[in-house]
Design a protein around this motif. Sequence first.
Motif, PDB file in Angstrom:
ATOM      1  N   HIS A   1       0.852  -1.275   0.071  1.00  7.43           N
ATOM      2  CA  HIS A   1      -0.051   0.038   0.029  1.00  7.43           C
ATOM      3  C   HIS A   1       0.830   1.248   0.008  1.00  7.43           C
ATOM      4  O   HIS A   1       0.817   2.357   1.005  1.00  7.43           O
ATOM      5  N   GLN A   2       1.631   1.477  -1.149  1.00  6.04           N
ATOM      6  CA  GLN A   2       2.500   2.701  -1.074  1.00  6.04           C
ATOM      7  C   GLN A   2       2.735   2.796  -2.686  1.00  6.04           C
ATOM      8  O   GLN A   2       2.322   1.995  -3.518  1.00  6.04           O
ATOM      9  N   GLU A   3       3.022   4.198  -2.939  1.00  4.96           N
ATOM     10  CA  GLU A   3       3.479   4.506  -4.222  1.00  4.96           C
ATOM     11  C   GLU A   3       4.924   4.534  -4.481  1.00  4.96           C
ATOM     12  O   GLU A   3       5.846   4.774  -3.561  1.00  4.96           O
ATOM     13  N   VAL A   4       5.313   4.197  -5.583  1.00  2.82           N
ATOM     14  CA  VAL A   4       6.716   4.097  -6.122  1.00  2.82           C
ATOM     15  C   VAL A   4       6.822   5.053  -7.302  1.00  2.82           C
ATOM     16  O   VAL A   4       6.099   4.862  -8.219  1.00  2.82           O
ATOM     17  N   ASN A   5       7.693   6.092  -7.265  1.00  9.31           N
ATOM     18  CA  ASN A   5       7.726   7.015  -8.302  1.00  9.31           C
ATOM     19  C   ASN A   5       6.556   7.621  -8.545  1.00  9.31           C
ATOM     20  O   ASN A   5       6.040   7.945  -9.751  1.00  9.31           O
ATOM     21  N   GLY A   6       5.626   7.906  -7.728  1.00  7.12           N
ATOM     22  CA  GLY A   6       4.381   8.524  -7.840  1.00  7.12           C
ATOM     23  C   GLY A   6       3.218   7.878  -8.211  1.00  7.12           C
ATOM     24  O   GLY A   6       2.134   8.111  -8.647  1.00  7.12           O
TER      25      GLY A   6
ATOM     26  N   ILE B   1      11.990  -8.431 -24.989  1.00  5.37           N
ATOM     27  CA  ILE B   1      11.790  -7.443 -26.315  1.00  5.37           C
ATOM     28  C   ILE B   1      12.679  -7.107 -27.116  1.00  5.37           C
ATOM     29  O   ILE B   1      13.898  -6.511 -26.584  1.00  5.37           O
ATOM     30  N   ASP B   2      12.620  -7.293 -28.328  1.00  3.69           N
ATOM     31  CA  ASP B   2      13.549  -7.079 -29.410  1.00  3.69           C
ATOM     32  C   ASP B   2      14.182  -5.879 -29.158  1.00  3.69           C
ATOM     33  O   ASP B   2      13.522  -4.890 -29.079  1.00  3.69           O
ATOM     34  N   ASP B   3      15.447  -5.762 -29.363  1.00  3.42           N
ATOM     35  CA  ASP B   3      16.330  -4.648 -29.222  1.00  3.42           C
ATOM     36  C   ASP B   3      16.404  -3.484 -28.071  1.00  3.42           C
ATOM     37  O   ASP B   3      16.537  -2.399 -28.067  1.00  3.42           O
ATOM     38  N   VAL B   4      15.678  -4.350 -27.173  1.00  2.00           N
ATOM     39  CA  VAL B   4      15.719  -3.569 -25.649  1.00  2.00           C
ATOM     40  C   VAL B   4      16.252  -4.304 -24.759  1.00  2.00           C
ATOM     41  O   VAL B   4      15.673  -5.524 -24.675  1.00  2.00           O
ATOM     42  N   HIS B   5      17.408  -3.764 -24.091  1.00  2.00           N
ATOM     43  CA  HIS B   5      18.052  -4.630 -23.011  1.00  2.00           C
ATOM     44  C   HIS B   5      16.994  -4.918 -21.984  1.00  2.00           C
ATOM     45  O   HIS B   5      16.076  -3.909 -21.443  1.00  2.00           O
ATOM     46  N   PRO B   6      17.211  -6.151 -21.217  1.00  2.00           N
ATOM     47  CA  PRO B   6      16.269  -6.481 -19.953  1.00  2.00           C
ATOM     48  C   PRO B   6      16.215  -5.253 -19.010  1.00  2.00           C
ATOM     49  O   PRO B   6      15.398  -4.951 -18.441  1.00  2.00           O
ATOM     50  N   HIS B   7      17.538  -4.756 -18.889  1.00  2.00           N
ATOM     51  CA  HIS B   7      17.842  -3.792 -17.476  1.00  2.00           C
ATOM     52  C   HIS B   7      17.012  -2.377 -17.960  1.00  2.00           C
ATOM     53  O   HIS B   7      16.573  -1.967 -17.259  1.00  2.00           O
ATOM     54  N   ASP B   8      16.800  -2.038 -19.142  1.00  2.00           N
ATOM     55  CA  ASP B   8      16.138  -0.814 -19.825  1.00  2.00           C
ATOM     56  C   ASP B   8      14.844  -1.159 -19.570  1.00  2.00           C
ATOM     57  O   ASP B   8      14.054  -0.410 -19.200  1.00  2.00           O
ATOM     58  N   VAL B   9      14.264  -2.457 -19.714  1.00  2.00           N
ATOM     59  CA  VAL B   9      12.867  -2.716 -19.454  1.00  2.00           C
ATOM     60  C   VAL B   9      12.639  -2.526 -18.162  1.00  2.00           C
ATOM     61  O   VAL B   9      11.317  -1.985 -17.974  1.00  2.00           O
ATOM     62  N   ALA B  10      13.456  -3.155 -17.304  1.00  2.00           N
ATOM     63  CA  ALA B  10      12.992  -2.917 -15.871  1.00  2.00           C
ATOM     64  C   ALA B  10      13.328  -1.626 -15.320  1.00  2.00           C
ATOM     65  O   ALA B  10      12.259  -1.116 -14.355  1.00  2.00           O
ATOM     66  N   THR B  11      13.994  -0.893 -15.886  1.00  2.00           N
ATOM     67  CA  THR B  11      14.176   0.530 -15.530  1.00  2.00           C
ATOM     68  C   THR B  11      12.920   1.329 -15.760  1.00  2.00           C
ATOM     69  O   THR B  11      12.438   2.330 -15.085  1.00  2.00           O
ATOM     70  N   VAL B  12      12.433   1.180 -17.082  1.00  2.00           N
ATOM     71  CA  VAL B  12      11.342   1.956 -17.522  1.00  2.00           C
ATOM     72  C   VAL B  12      10.055   1.619 -16.701  1.00  2.00           C
ATOM     73  O   VAL B  12       9.196   2.319 -16.365  1.00  2.00           O
ATOM     74  N   LEU B  13      10.040   0.156 -16.487  1.00  2.00           N
ATOM     75  CA  LEU B  13       8.764  -0.125 -15.764  1.00  2.00           C
ATOM     76  C   LEU B  13       8.776   0.485 -14.670  1.00  2.00           C
ATOM     77  O   LEU B  13       7.748   0.798 -13.730  1.00  2.00           O
ATOM     78  N   ASP B  14       9.973   0.369 -13.612  1.00  2.00           N
ATOM     79  CA  ASP B  14      10.120   1.013 -12.498  1.00  2.00           C
ATOM     80  C   ASP B  14       9.532   2.325 -12.236  1.00  2.00           C
ATOM     81  O   ASP B  14       9.058   2.883 -11.248  1.00  2.00           O
TER      82      ASP B  14
END
Length: 409
Positions: free
Chosen positions: A14-19, A339-352
């Motif tokens: 029950h909290q917000e992360v990055n708004g 995801i094609d042409d996207v590094h997994p760490h970039d995926v996780a960063t954008v999702l975060d």
Amino acid sequence: MNPNELRKHFPILHQEVNGQPLVYLDSAATSQKPVEVIEALDKYYRGYNSNVHRGVHTLGTRATDAYEGAREKVRKFINASSTEEVIFTRGTTTALNTVARSYGSANLSEGDEIVISHMEHHSNIIPWQQIAKETGASLKYVDLQEDGTISLEAMRNTVTPNTKIVSIMHVSNVLGVINPIKEIAKIAHENGAIMVVDGAQSTPHLKVDVQDLDCDFFAFSGHKMVGPTGIGVLYGKKEHLEKMEPIEFGGEMIDFVGLYESTWKELPWKFEGGTPIIAGAIGLGAAIDFLENVGMENIEAHEHKLAAYALERMSTVEGIRIFGPKNANQRAGVITFNIDDVHPHDVATVLDADGIAVRAGHHCAQPLMKWLNVSATARASFYLYNTEEEIDKLVAGLVKTKEYFSNVF
């Protein structure tokens, strides 16, 4: 089972992360803790903090009763035949190392074989690598099928009369595969080998019955099943544990100590040297109470439903590659993808940035990454407190990620 009602028991959700409201999809790494577990730990430290087995005073007796009571809860939870077969450890890693170091060292020699698979977690690879080097035994890998599953035919072709140990994970932390442990154990036993199971990813999500599986050893961790960190369990058949030597020596695990010779306590305490993980065990007992109140069958059905929904929804994302079986009934609530042409760490960063927590990396499974011909993957993992609405947010986040990097490049 209503996940929205269950979520009320988990304060951290029950909290917000990055708004944005937190969407926690990393339970395969560690699960969140219900207030019942948190309160059990608090009650121990506030009310009867004491060492166990040693004192006759009231606090010591209460702590010992709670600690050994947790052992009985574990016994019933996995259907071990006796509490003598339930050893508390720091986690799955320690439990598997104990089997390799104690049983493996005493029972392996040159010409013997240890059989594992390409999907294993490092904790179920490295101990066997080390023991193989020390004993002269050989390490063999059973081939995986195209979807990452293990066929019984491949198992029969790999296990031989020279095989002494078969060690396979019950559920893959990457592919979500649910392995046929009972049938694999039968093949192992037919060839005179023992069956070791890494149950870190199955015990929180499926009803485990070690007697029905007929495994010789079974290891799991508390922190993945709504319990505390730093506590785990090694189940072993009594016939093996009685013959094995402890690998840690000191207080608690001794019977008699002389100047030059010592003897050990009976099971299970001969494997629990030093002050044990008292609070952790008590917290694990509270976690088991919580899971049993929900019902393991209900948890399994909920996760299969989520997995099926996630496979359907995520497959609509352009350029996504999902690893593991496409049939949700063959897997637990773990979806690993790229995801094609996207590094997994970039995926996780954008999702975060949108409050969505997923795992990215090799997931302590580098041999499997090599088998998949990737360097890393992203992983979403679900538990009893996750909802279909959260999967919708994940999919929307993946679409956003794909669009963002398409525009950048």
